[in-house]
Design a protein around this motif. Sequence first.
Motif, PDB file in Angstrom:
ATOM      1  N   VAL A  29      46.419  71.867  -4.231  1.00 13.60           N
ATOM      2  CA  VAL A  29      47.693  72.356  -4.181  1.00 13.60           C
ATOM      3  C   VAL A  29      48.137  72.171  -2.672  1.00 13.60           C
ATOM      4  O   VAL A  29      47.590  72.821  -1.837  1.00 13.60           O
ATOM      5  N   ALA A  30      49.401  71.721  -2.606  1.00 16.40           N
ATOM      6  CA  ALA A  30      50.002  71.691  -1.283  1.00 16.40           C
ATOM      7  C   ALA A  30      51.466  72.385  -1.324  1.00 16.40           C
ATOM      8  O   ALA A  30      52.043  72.022  -2.209  1.00 16.40           O
ATOM      9  N   GLY A  31      51.851  72.885  -0.245  1.00 13.58           N
ATOM     10  CA  GLY A  31      53.328  72.959  -0.251  1.00 13.58           C
ATOM     11  C   GLY A  31      53.940  73.912   0.764  1.00 13.58           C
ATOM     12  O   GLY A  31      52.956  74.600   1.470  1.00 13.58           O
ATOM     13  N   LYS A  32      55.183  74.443   0.634  1.00 17.99           N
ATOM     14  CA  LYS A  32      55.834  75.533   1.529  1.00 17.99           C
ATOM     15  C   LYS A  32      56.958  75.966   0.746  1.00 17.99           C
ATOM     16  O   LYS A  32      57.390  75.403  -0.117  1.00 17.99           O
ATOM     17  N   ILE A  33      57.226  77.092   0.978  1.00 12.05           N
ATOM     18  CA  ILE A  33      58.292  77.868   0.418  1.00 12.05           C
ATOM     19  C   ILE A  33      59.407  78.434   1.377  1.00 12.05           C
ATOM     20  O   ILE A  33      58.954  79.016   2.676  1.00 12.05           O
ATOM     21  N   GLY A  34      60.605  77.983   1.333  1.00 12.64           N
ATOM     22  CA  GLY A  34      61.673  78.339   2.231  1.00 12.64           C
ATOM     23  C   GLY A  34      61.250  78.119   3.581  1.00 12.64           C
ATOM     24  O   GLY A  34      60.928  76.837   3.799  1.00 12.64           O
ATOM     25  N   ALA A  35      61.373  78.611   4.563  1.00 12.94           N
ATOM     26  CA  ALA A  35      60.892  78.415   5.994  1.00 12.94           C
ATOM     27  C   ALA A  35      59.756  78.739   6.223  1.00 12.94           C
ATOM     28  O   ALA A  35      59.222  78.524   7.622  1.00 12.94           O
ATOM     29  N   GLY A  36      58.673  79.017   5.185  1.00 10.03           N
ATOM     30  CA  GLY A  36      57.448  79.223   5.554  1.00 10.03           C
ATOM     31  C   GLY A  36      56.638  78.075   5.868  1.00 10.03           C
ATOM     32  O   GLY A  36      57.187  76.945   5.923  1.00 10.03           O
ATOM     33  N   PRO A  37      55.381  78.129   6.450  1.00 12.63           N
ATOM     34  CA  PRO A  37      54.335  77.120   6.818  1.00 12.63           C
ATOM     35  C   PRO A  37      53.942  76.572   5.842  1.00 12.63           C
ATOM     36  O   PRO A  37      53.801  76.915   4.624  1.00 12.63           O
ATOM     37  N   GLY A  38      53.589  75.190   5.859  1.00  9.80           N
ATOM     38  CA  GLY A  38      52.860  74.451   4.842  1.00  9.80           C
ATOM     39  C   GLY A  38      51.419  74.958   4.644  1.00  9.80           C
ATOM     40  O   GLY A  38      50.751  75.455   5.681  1.00  9.80           O
ATOM     41  N   GLU A  39      50.820  75.078   3.317  1.00  8.78           N
ATOM     42  CA  GLU A  39      49.528  75.558   3.107  1.00  8.78           C
ATOM     43  C   GLU A  39      49.014  74.564   2.138  1.00  8.78           C
ATOM     44  O   GLU A  39      49.594  73.941   1.277  1.00  8.78           O
ATOM     45  N   ILE A  40      47.786  74.236   2.139  1.00  9.21           N
ATOM     46  CA  ILE A  40      46.969  73.557   1.195  1.00  9.21           C
ATOM     47  C   ILE A  40      45.586  74.298   0.714  1.00  9.21           C
ATOM     48  O   ILE A  40      45.107  74.922   1.270  1.00  9.21           O
ATOM     49  N   PHE A  41      45.297  74.039  -0.679  1.00  5.29           N
ATOM     50  CA  PHE A  41      44.451  74.974  -1.387  1.00  5.29           C
ATOM     51  C   PHE A  41      43.616  74.013  -2.295  1.00  5.29           C
ATOM     52  O   PHE A  41      44.227  73.196  -2.839  1.00  5.29           O
ATOM     53  N   LEU A  42      42.247  74.112  -2.240  1.00  3.33           N
ATOM     54  CA  LEU A  42      41.344  73.497  -3.064  1.00  3.33           C
ATOM     55  C   LEU A  42      40.863  74.247  -4.200  1.00  3.33           C
ATOM     56  O   LEU A  42      40.469  75.418  -4.042  1.00  3.33           O
ATOM     57  N   ILE A  43      41.306  73.890  -5.354  1.00  2.00           N
ATOM     58  CA  ILE A  43      41.032  74.696  -6.648  1.00  2.00           C
ATOM     59  C   ILE A  43      39.835  73.897  -7.334  1.00  2.00           C
ATOM     60  O   ILE A  43      39.868  72.869  -7.627  1.00  2.00           O
ATOM     61  N   TYR A  44      38.834  74.907  -7.694  1.00  4.16           N
ATOM     62  CA  TYR A  44      37.741  74.411  -8.268  1.00  4.16           C
ATOM     63  C   TYR A  44      37.759  74.549  -9.835  1.00  4.16           C
ATOM     64  O   TYR A  44      38.595  75.017 -10.156  1.00  4.16           O
ATOM     65  N   GLN A  45      36.631  74.161 -10.499  1.00  2.00           N
ATOM     66  CA  GLN A  45      36.739  74.128 -12.010  1.00  2.00           C
ATOM     67  C   GLN A  45      36.858  75.404 -12.568  1.00  2.00           C
ATOM     68  O   GLN A  45      37.274  75.440 -13.523  1.00  2.00           O
ATOM     69  N   ALA A  46      36.291  76.375 -11.940  1.00  5.99           N
ATOM     70  CA  ALA A  46      36.232  77.845 -12.165  1.00  5.99           C
ATOM     71  C   ALA A  46      37.809  78.569 -12.250  1.00  5.99           C
ATOM     72  O   ALA A  46      37.777  79.705 -12.506  1.00  5.99           O
ATOM     73  N   GLY A  47      38.440  77.779 -11.282  1.00  6.53           N
ATOM     74  CA  GLY A  47      39.935  78.331 -11.103  1.00  6.53           C
ATOM     75  C   GLY A  47      40.041  79.085  -9.840  1.00  6.53           C
ATOM     76  O   GLY A  47      40.898  79.538  -9.334  1.00  6.53           O
ATOM     77  N   ASN A  48      38.646  79.377  -8.950  1.00  8.67           N
ATOM     78  CA  ASN A  48      38.700  80.060  -7.718  1.00  8.67           C
ATOM     79  C   ASN A  48      39.123  78.837  -6.707  1.00  8.67           C
ATOM     80  O   ASN A  48      39.266  77.706  -7.065  1.00  8.67           O
ATOM     81  N   PHE A  49      39.496  79.415  -5.664  1.00  6.17           N
ATOM     82  CA  PHE A  49      40.135  78.173  -4.718  1.00  6.17           C
ATOM     83  C   PHE A  49      39.818  78.756  -3.298  1.00  6.17           C
ATOM     84  O   PHE A  49      39.518  79.892  -2.899  1.00  6.17           O
TER      85      PHE A  49
END
Length: 252
Positions: A126-146
């Motif tokens: 999952v990647a993205g940014k909200i408003g003027a906030g910084p870009g962020e990226i997350f790796l989500i595993y099969q169990a839903g943790n990230f």
Amino acid sequence: MTYCLALNLDQGLILLADSRTNAGVDDISVFGKLFTWSLPGAADSGGPEARTLGLMTAGSLSITQEIVALTEEEIDTAADGVETIATAPSMFRVAEAFGAKMRDVQNRRGPQLAAAGVSSAASMIVAGKIGAGPGEIFLIYQAGNFIEATRDTPFLQIGETKYGKVILDRVLTAETPLSDGVKAALLSMDGTVRSNLSVGAPFDLAVSATGAHGWLRRRIEADDPVYKQLSDQWSDQLRAGFMALPELPLTD
């Protein structure tokens, strides 16, 4: 199998995914694994800020397609006050939303697939940014943790990760210019394609510069002239660099 990678650089976000899906050497198909949303904001009326979001998927196609479909349906039909990726106040909450969907779909479909001898293994970036906030990226595993990428390691990968990781480790930092980041991502993909037949073109590329809203998207075919020139020139330079290395003495 597949290969997807996300880069979080000071100058912007870069997403790249292959599109090959196979259920054996005689059952190969093309399915897009990169999904993007450019959602308008309503902050001036107390609503959510505009957001630029992306998702890449690997593993069980039925599992990940259901997650994407549920996400799209939720954006379109959610009642006022129900939090979705379109209204979540932070990228962390967006990642939590996708993690919750992964857990829900795995709990409902996983036992059925296991009983049929089919794997439900899946992962997402999952990647993205909200408003003027910084870009962020997350790796989500099969169990839903990230996990979230950091400045020390500003990239995440899913799928066939080992072949394309070397160049990222050697050349990439958070300060890498956006244009160089695109080159590094394409060469990472190229190295994976050369070493693994389960990964292949066309590739889907999405770039969102810091301070800009939305994605610039491009589909890259195997015969794309710029991609081919990049691949050929990189191979030539690697060979030339190898031949220029000093020889190791074989005797004392």
